[in-house]
Design a protein around this motif. Sequence first.
Motif, short mmCIF file in Angstrom:
data_model
loop_
_atom_site.label_atom_id
_atom_site.label_comp_id
_atom_site.label_asym_id
_atom_site.label_seq_id
_atom_site.Cartn_x
_atom_site.Cartn_y
_atom_site.Cartn_z
N TRP A 1 12.25 9.27 -3.34
CA TRP A 1 12.05 7.96 -3.96
C TRP A 1 10.87 7.22 -3.34
CZ3 TRP A 1 12.21 3.11 -1.74
CH2 TRP A 1 12.67 3.06 -0.41
N CYS A 2 10.34 7.72 -2.24
CA CYS A 2 9.23 7.00 -1.62
C CYS A 2 8.04 7.90 -1.34
CB CYS A 2 9.68 6.31 -0.35
SG CYS A 2 10.39 7.43 0.83
N GLU A 3 8.04 9.13 -1.83
CA GLU A 3 6.90 10.01 -1.56
C GLU A 3 6.54 10.83 -2.78
OE1 GLU A 3 7.88 12.41 1.77
OE2 GLU A 3 6.61 11.23 3.09
N MET A 4 5.24 11.10 -2.90
CA MET A 4 4.77 12.00 -3.96
C MET A 4 3.83 13.01 -3.33
SD MET A 4 3.87 9.60 -7.22
CE MET A 4 4.75 10.01 -8.69
N GLN A 5 3.77 14.21 -3.87
CA GLN A 5 2.94 15.26 -3.27
C GLN A 5 1.93 15.79 -4.28
OE1 GLN A 5 5.05 18.76 -1.98
NE2 GLN A 5 3.66 18.97 -0.23
N CYS A 6 0.71 16.04 -3.77
CA CYS A 6 -0.32 16.58 -4.64
C CYS A 6 -0.14 18.10 -4.73
CB CYS A 6 -1.69 16.23 -4.06
SG CYS A 6 -3.05 17.08 -4.87
N PRO A 7 -0.11 18.67 -5.94
CA PRO A 7 0.16 20.12 -6.03
C PRO A 7 -0.98 21.00 -5.54
CG PRO A 7 -0.20 19.18 -8.20
CD PRO A 7 -0.17 18.04 -7.25
N TYR B 1 0.83 -1.22 0.00
CA TYR B 1 0.00 0.00 0.00
C TYR B 1 0.85 1.25 0.00
CZ TYR B 1 -4.26 2.62 0.83
OH TYR B 1 -5.33 3.47 0.70
N LYS B 2 2.11 1.10 0.49
CA LYS B 2 3.00 2.26 0.48
C LYS B 2 3.75 2.36 -0.83
CE LYS B 2 4.44 3.08 5.22
NZ LYS B 2 5.61 3.01 6.10
N SER B 3 3.59 1.38 -1.72
CA SER B 3 4.33 1.41 -2.98
C SER B 3 3.43 1.76 -4.16
CB SER B 3 4.98 0.07 -3.24
OG SER B 3 5.76 -0.33 -2.16
N PHE B 4 2.24 1.19 -4.21
CA PHE B 4 1.38 1.41 -5.36
C PHE B 4 -0.06 1.53 -4.90
CE2 PHE B 4 4.97 0.14 -7.67
CZ PHE B 4 5.42 -1.06 -7.19
N ARG B 5 -0.85 2.15 -5.72
CA ARG B 5 -2.31 2.20 -5.51
C ARG B 5 -2.97 1.87 -6.83
NH1 ARG B 5 -3.31 6.05 -1.21
NH2 ARG B 5 -1.71 5.49 0.32
N PRO B 6 -4.22 1.48 -6.80
CA PRO B 6 -4.92 1.21 -8.07
C PRO B 6 -4.92 2.44 -8.97
CG PRO B 6 -6.19 0.35 -6.25
CD PRO B 6 -5.03 1.07 -5.65
N SER B 7 -4.76 2.19 -10.26
CA SER B 7 -4.69 3.15 -11.37
C SER B 7 -3.42 3.98 -11.35
CB SER B 7 -5.94 4.05 -11.44
OG SER B 7 -6.01 4.94 -10.35
N ASP B 8 -2.36 3.47 -10.74
CA ASP B 8 -1.03 4.07 -10.92
C ASP B 8 -0.44 3.52 -12.20
OD1 ASP B 8 0.15 4.08 -7.46
OD2 ASP B 8 -1.16 5.44 -8.58
N ILE B 9 0.36 4.34 -12.87
CA ILE B 9 1.09 3.85 -14.04
C ILE B 9 2.49 3.50 -13.56
CG2 ILE B 9 1.92 4.39 -16.35
CD1 ILE B 9 -0.44 6.15 -16.71
N GLU C 1 1.82 11.48 -0.27
CA GLU C 1 1.41 10.07 -0.25
C GLU C 1 2.63 9.21 -0.56
OE1 GLU C 1 -1.96 9.08 -2.66
OE2 GLU C 1 -2.91 11.03 -2.27
N PHE C 2 2.64 7.99 0.02
CA PHE C 2 3.77 7.10 -0.19
C PHE C 2 3.59 6.35 -1.50
CE2 PHE C 2 6.08 7.62 3.54
CZ PHE C 2 5.21 7.77 4.60
N ARG C 3 4.64 6.39 -2.32
CA ARG C 3 4.69 5.57 -3.52
C ARG C 3 6.14 5.16 -3.70
NH1 ARG C 3 -0.11 6.66 -3.48
NH2 ARG C 3 -1.46 7.06 -5.29
N LYS C 4 6.38 4.08 -4.44
CA LYS C 4 7.77 3.72 -4.81
C LYS C 4 8.01 4.38 -6.16
CE LYS C 4 11.36 0.88 -5.97
NZ LYS C 4 11.96 0.76 -7.29
N VAL C 5 8.71 5.52 -6.15
CA VAL C 5 8.84 6.32 -7.36
C VAL C 5 9.98 5.78 -8.22
CG1 VAL C 5 9.16 8.66 -8.20
CG2 VAL C 5 8.03 8.29 -6.03
N ALA C 6 9.75 5.78 -9.53
CA ALA C 6 10.78 5.31 -10.46
C ALA C 6 11.69 6.46 -10.84
CB ALA C 6 10.12 4.73 -11.70
#
Lengths: 129, 277
Positions: free
Chosen positions: A103-109, A53-61, A115-120
Motif C-alpha cells: 500500500w505504500c510502495e511501487m516497483q519499476c519492472p 513526497y512519499k505519497s505522490f509525485r508530479p504526473s501521477d494519476i 519508490e514510495f507512493r500511497k497506492v489505491a
Amino acid sequence: MAPPARYCVPGERLCSTEEATAGSGTYTRHGFIFSSLAGCLERKKEDNEVEVYKSFRPSDIVLAKVISLGDAQSNYLLSTAENELGVVVARSEAGVQMVPISWCEMQCPRTHTKEFRKVARVQPQFLQT
Amino acid sequence: MPLDHRRLRGPEESQPPTLWAATAAEDDEEEGAGAAPRDPCALRPLFARAGLLSQAQGSAYVELGSGTKVLCAAWGPREAAEPGPGRLLCEFRRAPFAGRGARGRPGAAAEREAEREAAAALREALEPAVRLGRYPRARLAVSALLLQDGGSALAAAVSAAALALADAGVEMYDLAVGCALSRPPAPAASWMLQPAEPEERRAAARLTLALLPALNQVSAVLGGGRGGPPEDWAQALRLGLDGCHRQYPVLRQSLLRAAQRRDAAAAATTAASATSA
C-alpha cells in the motif's frame, strides 16, 4: 474475528483530546472529541503525519475524493485518506509504468527500484479486465 | 347500458362511513368537557426510523402516539453559486389529508403562509446543529412532509429533519430534538407536554422547543400566547427541556440502527460484486 464495531451519532462524546487527535468527521470542544457523523467509529493507530513526497509525485494519476468545494479562492479540497484512494498509475524515474507491491510502495519492472507512493486499492467493480 | 369492464364496481348497497365514525367525535366532546386530566409530564410513545427513502440521501420518519406522522428527506451538499458559508434550505409541507375535517380553500394564502413560517422555524432550529462551516459555497436541502397532524407537528418535524440530515452524512454538532407544550385556557391550568390535536386547538398558549441534547444548548424557542406570570413560562421551558432529553435516546437508537443497516447493505453488495467479478 474483528472486535465489534462501535457506532456513534453526531454529538456523541468519543474521548478526550489527550487520548487521540481529532480526525475527519469529528470536532473538539472543551477538551473532548465529539463525533460529527453517524456511523462506524474507526480508530487509526498509525502516525498522523503524511509526507507528500512519499505519497505522490508530479504526473501521477490519482483517485481522490472531493471533500469540500473550497473557500472564496475557489479551490477544491481533495482527500486521499482512504484505502480505496491514492495513486492508480505512476511512472518511475526511468519512465516505465510501475507495479504496486504494497500500500505504500511501487516497483519499476525494468530497473527494479522501489519508490514510495500511497497506492489505491481500487475496488474490483472499477477494474476493466 | 353496456358493461364498463375498466371500472371496479362497488357493492350494490353501501352505507356512509360516518355512521361508524360518529363514536370518535363523541369521545372528543367528552374529553373537552372536563374528563380526568392527563398527566402533564407524560410523553407520548415515539417511533422514529431513519434511512427509509432510496430517492434521497438521508430520510427519517417520526410518529408520535397522538397520531402525528412526519416524513423528512435531506439532500446535500450541492454546489451553489453564492460565496460564503453553506446554507440550509428547509421546506415544510402539509399533506392535503393531514388535518381532520374540511380544509379551507386548498392552496390558500393562509396555508402557504403557515407552511413558510414553519419552514423558517425549522431552519432556525436546525442551523445551530449543522456544521455549515464545513460546506462552504454549498446548499443543503431538507424537506418535511406532514402526513397526519395529531398535535406537536413542528416538534416532530424538527426531530425528523435532524435525523434525516444525520442520515444523509451531513456533519453535525448534535441532533436537534423538538418538544411541544401547550396550556389550556382554564385560569389556573398548568403546561402540558406534547398536546394532542384538540388540546392544541383549544390552547391559550403554545410553545415549541428545539434542544441539542449532548451539548445541552437550546436552538429554538417558538410560540407564544396568553400565559401566566413569567415563572410559569420558565417552568414550561424546563418541562420542555426535560421532554427533549427523554426523547433523545429513541432518536439516537434509530440513527444507530440505520447506520448499521446501511453498513450491512454495503458489505453485502461488495461481497456480491466480488464474487461475480
